[in-house]
Design a protein around this motif. Structure first.
Motif, PDB file in Angstrom:
ATOM      1  N   VAL A 276      36.937  -0.396  35.111  1.00  9.65           N
ATOM      2  CA  VAL A 276      36.902   0.170  33.769  1.00  9.65           C
ATOM      3  C   VAL A 276      36.510  -0.962  32.820  1.00  9.65           C
ATOM      4  N   CYS A 277      35.552  -0.690  31.934  1.00  6.90           N
ATOM      5  CA  CYS A 277      35.056  -1.703  31.006  1.00  6.90           C
ATOM      6  C   CYS A 277      35.001  -1.152  29.590  1.00  6.90           C
ATOM      7  N   HIS A 278      35.242  -2.030  28.643  1.00  2.21           N
ATOM      8  CA  HIS A 278      35.075  -1.674  27.233  1.00  2.21           C
ATOM      9  C   HIS A 278      33.618  -1.897  26.861  1.00  2.21           C
ATOM     10  N   THR A 279      33.078  -0.990  26.044  1.00  2.00           N
ATOM     11  CA  THR A 279      31.709  -1.111  25.566  1.00  2.00           C
ATOM     12  C   THR A 279      31.664  -0.844  24.071  1.00  2.00           C
ATOM     13  N   LYS A 280      30.690  -1.375  23.413  1.00  4.46           N
ATOM     14  CA  LYS A 280      30.495  -1.115  21.985  1.00  4.46           C
ATOM     15  C   LYS A 280      29.935   0.294  21.814  1.00  4.46           C
ATOM     16  N   ARG A 281      30.111   0.876  20.621  1.00  2.04           N
ATOM     17  CA  ARG A 281      29.624   2.231  20.339  1.00  2.04           C
ATOM     18  C   ARG A 281      28.126   2.365  20.631  1.00  2.04           C
ATOM     19  N   LEU A 282      27.336   1.344  20.296  1.00  2.00           N
ATOM     20  CA  LEU A 282      25.893   1.396  20.521  1.00  2.00           C
ATOM     21  C   LEU A 282      25.558   1.602  21.996  1.00  2.00           C
ATOM     22  N   ALA A 283      26.276   0.939  22.873  1.00  7.37           N
ATOM     23  CA  ALA A 283      26.043   1.079  24.314  1.00  7.37           C
ATOM     24  C   ALA A 283      26.627   2.375  24.861  1.00  7.37           C
ATOM     25  N   ASN A 284      27.396   3.073  24.056  1.00  2.00           N
ATOM     26  CA  ASN A 284      28.040   4.322  24.458  1.00  2.00           C
ATOM     27  C   ASN A 284      27.463   5.512  23.679  1.00  2.00           C
ATOM     28  N   SER A 285      26.287   5.326  23.110  1.00  3.81           N
ATOM     29  CA  SER A 285      25.740   6.317  22.176  1.00  3.81           C
ATOM     30  C   SER A 285      25.447   7.671  22.811  1.00  3.81           C
ATOM     31  N   THR A 286      25.027   7.716  24.055  1.00  3.56           N
ATOM     32  CA  THR A 286      24.735   9.007  24.686  1.00  3.56           C
ATOM     33  C   THR A 286      26.004   9.834  24.835  1.00  3.56           C
ATOM     34  N   ALA A 287      27.076   9.223  25.305  1.00  8.42           N
ATOM     35  CA  ALA A 287      28.347   9.944  25.424  1.00  8.42           C
ATOM     36  C   ALA A 287      28.836  10.384  24.047  1.00  8.42           C
ATOM     37  N   HIS A 288      28.643   9.534  23.043  1.00 11.66           N
ATOM     38  CA  HIS A 288      29.061   9.883  21.688  1.00 11.66           C
ATOM     39  C   HIS A 288      28.262  11.081  21.156  1.00 11.66           C
ATOM     40  N   LEU A 289      26.947  11.085  21.374  1.00 17.99           N
ATOM     41  CA  LEU A 289      26.118  12.220  20.928  1.00 17.99           C
ATOM     42  C   LEU A 289      26.504  13.511  21.640  1.00 17.99           C
ATOM     43  N   LEU A 290      26.822  13.425  22.921  1.00 15.79           N
ATOM     44  CA  LEU A 290      27.274  14.609  23.661  1.00 15.79           C
ATOM     45  C   LEU A 290      28.573  15.153  23.068  1.00 15.79           C
ATOM     46  N   ALA A 291      29.500  14.253  22.754  1.00 15.74           N
ATOM     47  CA  ALA A 291      30.778  14.668  22.173  1.00 15.74           C
ATOM     48  C   ALA A 291      30.568  15.300  20.796  1.00 15.74           C
ATOM     49  N   LYS A 292      29.716  14.699  19.978  1.00 16.80           N
ATOM     50  CA  LYS A 292      29.443  15.248  18.641  1.00 16.80           C
ATOM     51  C   LYS A 292      28.771  16.622  18.736  1.00 16.80           C
ATOM     52  N   HIS A 293      27.852  16.776  19.693  1.00 19.75           N
ATOM     53  CA  HIS A 293      27.173  18.062  19.875  1.00 19.75           C
ATOM     54  C   HIS A 293      28.169  19.159  20.230  1.00 19.75           C
ATOM     55  N   ARG A 294      29.169  18.826  21.029  1.00 22.19           N
ATOM     56  CA  ARG A 294      30.137  19.829  21.463  1.00 22.19           C
ATOM     57  C   ARG A 294      31.048  20.299  20.340  1.00 22.19           C
ATOM     58  N   LEU A 295      31.032  19.635  19.227  1.00 22.76           N
ATOM     59  CA  LEU A 295      31.831  20.096  18.090  1.00 22.76           C
ATOM     60  C   LEU A 295      31.309  21.421  17.552  1.00 22.76           C
ATOM     61  N   THR A 296      30.043  21.744  17.853  1.00 21.73           N
ATOM     62  CA  THR A 296      29.431  22.975  17.345  1.00 21.73           C
ATOM     63  C   THR A 296      29.334  24.066  18.406  1.00 21.73           C
ATOM     64  N   VAL A 297      29.711  23.771  19.632  1.00 29.45           N
ATOM     65  CA  VAL A 297      29.604  24.727  20.743  1.00 29.45           C
ATOM     66  C   VAL A 297      30.980  24.850  21.381  1.00 29.45           C
ATOM     67  N   SER A 298      31.317  26.038  21.858  1.00 27.10           N
ATOM     68  CA  SER A 298      32.685  26.220  22.348  1.00 27.10           C
ATOM     69  C   SER A 298      32.850  26.175  23.876  1.00 27.10           C
ATOM     70  N   GLU A 299      31.820  26.471  24.658  1.00 29.65           N
ATOM     71  CA  GLU A 299      32.033  26.514  26.110  1.00 29.65           C
ATOM     72  C   GLU A 299      31.874  25.136  26.736  1.00 29.65           C
ATOM     73  N   ASP A 300      32.594  24.933  27.843  1.00 26.13           N
ATOM     74  CA  ASP A 300      32.468  23.696  28.610  1.00 26.13           C
ATOM     75  C   ASP A 300      31.168  23.744  29.396  1.00 26.13           C
ATOM     76  N   GLN A 301      30.613  22.564  29.654  1.00 29.41           N
ATOM     77  CA  GLN A 301      29.369  22.506  30.433  1.00 29.41           C
ATOM     78  C   GLN A 301      29.402  21.288  31.326  1.00 29.41           C
ATOM     79  N   LEU A 302      29.195  21.497  32.638  1.00 28.04           N
ATOM     80  CA  LEU A 302      29.083  20.389  33.599  1.00 28.04           C
ATOM     81  C   LEU A 302      27.744  20.517  34.262  1.00 28.04           C
TER      82      LEU A 302
END
Length: 155
Positions: free
Chosen positions: A129-155
């Motif tokens: 497990v490693c800590h990363t800066k927000r910039l290096a984690n931007s894809t996961a952050h964008l996915l999380a932000k996108h899900r704020l507008t959608v209700s179903e889970d997606q894998l």
């Protein structure tokens, strides 16, 4: 296998994992107005190819550390669901990363999720497990932000 960076050495840009290792980045996003929390997880291989993406929204969790812990716990669940046995998990919450890396049983406000995540990780062949800066984690952050507008889970 190459040694991944230690938690104290925060990663500034996203880097591909070594051959045979899957890297999962996780992040949470909070929208108080919508009373939602977004979940974003992305798994990639040594070539940077996307192996899995998990996005979901959950009821609002006001404490950002607890929100990050929920998503880190879900990332370990994705490891099991997808059959990943050698993984590096990266998140931008230093508190959650330190808790996951700690040897002791966790007794704080989010301890049960940390302990469950550690139990899952310990069932894998190899994990870091490693800590990363927000910039290096931007894809996961964008996915999380996108899900704020959608209700179903997606894998």
């Amino acid at each position: 296998m190459e040694s991944p960076p230690r938690a104290e050495q925060s990663i500034k840009t996203w880097e591909k994992p070594p051959l045979g290792i899957v890297k999962l980045n996780w992040d949470a996003a909070i929208d108080v107005g919508r009373q939602k929390m977004g979940v974003g997880i992305i798994a990639r291989d040594h070539a940077g190819n996307v192996l899995a993406v998990f996005c979901a929204s959950r009821p609002l969790v006001i404490d950002p550390t607890v929100a990050e812990d929920i998503v880190a716990w879900k990332a370990t669940d994705v490891c099991m669901l997808m059959g990943f046995s050698k993984v590096i998990l990266e998140g931008d919450s230093i508190e959650v990363v330190k808790a996951l890396k700690g040897d002791d049983w966790c007794w704080n406000r989010y301890g049960s999720l940390i302990n469950d995540a550690k139990s899952t990780l310990n069932s894998l062949q190899d994990w870091h497990v490693c800590h990363t800066k927000r910039l290096a984690n931007s894809t996961a952050h964008l996915l999380a932000k996108h899900r704020l507008t959608v209700s179903e889970d997606q894998l």
